[in-house]
Design a protein around this motif. Sequence first.
Motif, PDB file in Angstrom:
ATOM      1  N   ALA A 146       0.832  -1.205   0.000  1.00  0.00           N
ATOM      2  CA  ALA A 146       0.000   0.000   0.000  1.00  0.00           C
ATOM      3  C   ALA A 146       0.869   1.258   0.000  1.00  0.00           C
ATOM      4  O   ALA A 146       0.527   2.268  -0.637  1.00  0.00           O
ATOM      5  N   ASP A 147       2.011   1.213   0.706  1.00  0.00           N
ATOM      6  CA  ASP A 147       2.938   2.341   0.692  1.00  0.00           C
ATOM      7  C   ASP A 147       3.498   2.578  -0.707  1.00  0.00           C
ATOM      8  O   ASP A 147       3.692   3.722  -1.131  1.00  0.00           O
ATOM      9  N   VAL A 148       3.769   1.492  -1.432  1.00  0.00           N
ATOM     10  CA  VAL A 148       4.289   1.615  -2.799  1.00  0.00           C
ATOM     11  C   VAL A 148       3.251   2.269  -3.700  1.00  0.00           C
ATOM     12  O   VAL A 148       3.554   3.205  -4.447  1.00  0.00           O
ATOM     13  N   ALA A 149       2.002   1.788  -3.626  1.00  0.00           N
ATOM     14  CA  ALA A 149       0.943   2.362  -4.453  1.00  0.00           C
ATOM     15  C   ALA A 149       0.722   3.834  -4.125  1.00  0.00           C
ATOM     16  O   ALA A 149       0.521   4.663  -5.028  1.00  0.00           O
ATOM     17  N   ALA A 150       0.771   4.187  -2.843  1.00  0.00           N
ATOM     18  CA  ALA A 150       0.596   5.586  -2.437  1.00  0.00           C
ATOM     19  C   ALA A 150       1.742   6.452  -2.954  1.00  0.00           C
ATOM     20  O   ALA A 150       1.534   7.608  -3.347  1.00  0.00           O
ATOM     21  N   LEU A 151       2.952   5.899  -2.961  1.00  0.00           N
ATOM     22  CA  LEU A 151       4.098   6.651  -3.473  1.00  0.00           C
ATOM     23  C   LEU A 151       3.924   6.948  -4.959  1.00  0.00           C
ATOM     24  O   LEU A 151       4.225   8.053  -5.421  1.00  0.00           O
ATOM     25  N   PHE A 152       3.424   5.979  -5.723  1.00  0.00           N
ATOM     26  CA  PHE A 152       3.189   6.210  -7.147  1.00  0.00           C
ATOM     27  C   PHE A 152       2.223   7.385  -7.346  1.00  0.00           C
ATOM     28  O   PHE A 152       2.425   8.226  -8.230  1.00  0.00           O
ATOM     29  N   ALA A 153       1.168   7.435  -6.539  1.00  0.00           N
ATOM     30  CA  ALA A 153       0.210   8.536  -6.642  1.00  0.00           C
ATOM     31  C   ALA A 153       0.869   9.867  -6.293  1.00  0.00           C
ATOM     32  O   ALA A 153       0.610  10.889  -6.934  1.00  0.00           O
ATOM     33  N   ASP A 154       1.729   9.857  -5.270  1.00  0.00           N
ATOM     34  CA  ASP A 154       2.432  11.081  -4.886  1.00  0.00           C
ATOM     35  C   ASP A 154       3.374  11.557  -5.991  1.00  0.00           C
ATOM     36  O   ASP A 154       3.512  12.766  -6.238  1.00  0.00           O
ATOM     37  N   VAL A 155       4.032  10.614  -6.655  1.00  0.00           N
ATOM     38  CA  VAL A 155       4.931  10.968  -7.753  1.00  0.00           C
ATOM     39  C   VAL A 155       4.135  11.596  -8.892  1.00  0.00           C
ATOM     40  O   VAL A 155       4.528  12.632  -9.455  1.00  0.00           O
ATOM     41  N   ALA A 156       3.004  10.996  -9.240  1.00  0.00           N
ATOM     42  CA  ALA A 156       2.176  11.543 -10.312  1.00  0.00           C
ATOM     43  C   ALA A 156       1.706  12.954  -9.974  1.00  0.00           C
ATOM     44  O   ALA A 156       1.669  13.835 -10.838  1.00  0.00           O
ATOM     45  N   ALA A 157       1.353  13.188  -8.705  1.00  0.00           N
ATOM     46  CA  ALA A 157       0.897  14.517  -8.287  1.00  0.00           C
ATOM     47  C   ALA A 157       2.028  15.531  -8.302  1.00  0.00           C
ATOM     48  O   ALA A 157       1.815  16.712  -8.602  1.00  0.00           O
ATOM     49  N   ALA A 158       3.242  15.105  -7.981  1.00  0.00           N
ATOM     50  CA  ALA A 158       4.387  16.021  -7.925  1.00  0.00           C
ATOM     51  C   ALA A 158       4.890  16.410  -9.306  1.00  0.00           C
ATOM     52  O   ALA A 158       5.439  17.501  -9.488  1.00  0.00           O
ATOM     53  N   LEU A 159       4.708  15.523 -10.292  1.00  0.00           N
ATOM     54  CA  LEU A 159       5.243  15.773 -11.626  1.00  0.00           C
ATOM     55  C   LEU A 159       4.425  16.816 -12.379  1.00  0.00           C
ATOM     56  O   LEU A 159       3.196  16.863 -12.296  1.00  0.00           O
ATOM     57  N   ALA A 160       5.121  17.630 -13.173  1.00  0.00           N
ATOM     58  CA  ALA A 160       4.463  18.505 -14.128  1.00  0.00           C
ATOM     59  C   ALA A 160       3.993  17.671 -15.320  1.00  0.00           C
ATOM     60  O   ALA A 160       4.531  16.583 -15.581  1.00  0.00           O
ATOM     61  N   PRO A 161       2.973  18.132 -16.052  1.00  0.00           N
ATOM     62  CA  PRO A 161       2.570  17.423 -17.273  1.00  0.00           C
ATOM     63  C   PRO A 161       3.768  17.228 -18.200  1.00  0.00           C
ATOM     64  O   PRO A 161       4.532  18.157 -18.457  1.00  0.00           O
ATOM     65  N   GLY A 162       3.949  16.005 -18.669  1.00  0.00           N
ATOM     66  CA  GLY A 162       5.096  15.680 -19.504  1.00  0.00           C
ATOM     67  C   GLY A 162       6.334  15.337 -18.719  1.00  0.00           C
ATOM     68  O   GLY A 162       7.365  14.969 -19.308  1.00  0.00           O
ATOM     69  N   GLY A 163       6.268  15.438 -17.382  1.00  0.00           N
ATOM     70  CA  GLY A 163       7.409  15.094 -16.542  1.00  0.00           C
ATOM     71  C   GLY A 163       7.689  13.601 -16.561  1.00  0.00           C
ATOM     72  O   GLY A 163       6.815  12.791 -16.875  1.00  0.00           O
ATOM     73  N   THR A 164       8.903  13.245 -16.199  1.00  0.00           N
ATOM     74  CA  THR A 164       9.371  11.861 -16.291  1.00  0.00           C
ATOM     75  C   THR A 164       9.614  11.273 -14.907  1.00  0.00           C
ATOM     76  O   THR A 164      10.162  11.932 -14.024  1.00  0.00           O
ATOM     77  N   ALA A 165       9.200  10.024 -14.731  1.00  0.00           N
ATOM     78  CA  ALA A 165       9.511   9.260 -13.520  1.00  0.00           C
ATOM     79  C   ALA A 165      10.258   7.998 -13.922  1.00  0.00           C
ATOM     80  O   ALA A 165       9.970   7.405 -14.961  1.00  0.00           O
ATOM     81  N   VAL A 166      11.217   7.601 -13.103  1.00  0.00           N
ATOM     82  CA  VAL A 166      11.944   6.346 -13.325  1.00  0.00           C
ATOM     83  C   VAL A 166      11.954   5.562 -12.015  1.00  0.00           C
ATOM     84  O   VAL A 166      12.389   6.090 -10.977  1.00  0.00           O
TER      85      VAL A 166
END
Length: 276
Positions: A146-166
């Motif tokens: 659940a912590d992993v899934a929540a982190l993914f949501a936080d990353v998506a919220a932090a990124l600007a449109p077109g931003g990259t996550a690895v």
Amino acid sequence: MTTTTPAPAPSPVAVDHYDRFLAEHYTWMLGGDLDALAAGQRAALAGWGVTPGSAIGTAAGSLAVDLGCGPGHASLALAALGFDSVLAVDLSQPLLGELAAHAAHLPAVRAVRADVRTALRELVRPGSAEAVVCLGDTLTHLPTRADVAALFADVAAALAPGGTAVFAYRDLTVPLTGTDRFLPVRATEDRIMTCFLEYPDDYDDYTVVVHDLVHERDASDAAWTLTARSYRKLRLSHAWVLEQLRTAGLRVRREESGAGGMRTVVLERGCGRPGR
């Protein structure tokens, strides 16, 4: 480089393992040369499209975030790629100290002792990051899926449109058996590191127990000593990870597989509102 130390959230068990044992061996087990590691990481990040200027609508000054930065070779690489600000997050004070020593001449790098589970919400304005990376198997150090899934949501919220996550992580869902459970890490003249994996029944398919064994030779009398410590890591299947990333609103741009079940996923945040 600037260093800040906000009050961290409760530490996962992995933090104690790193601070009390693994931190002193960490850069050595990766090869021993932090500058060389940073150069290799820079080439990899550039190949994955992690460069300033790729996101849409960010304010002046490009921001990259390195979650679970360790000694900081990815943070150093992000600074070398030209990001104006690099937020390096970890809970291991010894590893952050190592980063500070190498980034003293880099004002772009800001090292923060914080929990990766809360760092983005606490330290990054929504939609302001051009890049977020979480490498070195950090995901499997989190306490729950659940912590992993929540982190993914936080990353998506932090990124600007077109931003990259690895994200990089090790898929340990298929149990190893027999001698395959012994994984050589690195060996030099005076130090040998081996990892042993154990799959206990009490946690079914949820975690694996990692036993790190380090043999060191005393220069004065050539005697060898063994130090061994253990901790649990999450078992994350690649299919589950991909589903959670899509649910969070991140689009897969590239996937890579490596030795020992290592997986790397490069993603992009679309122009729509990220999922939660």
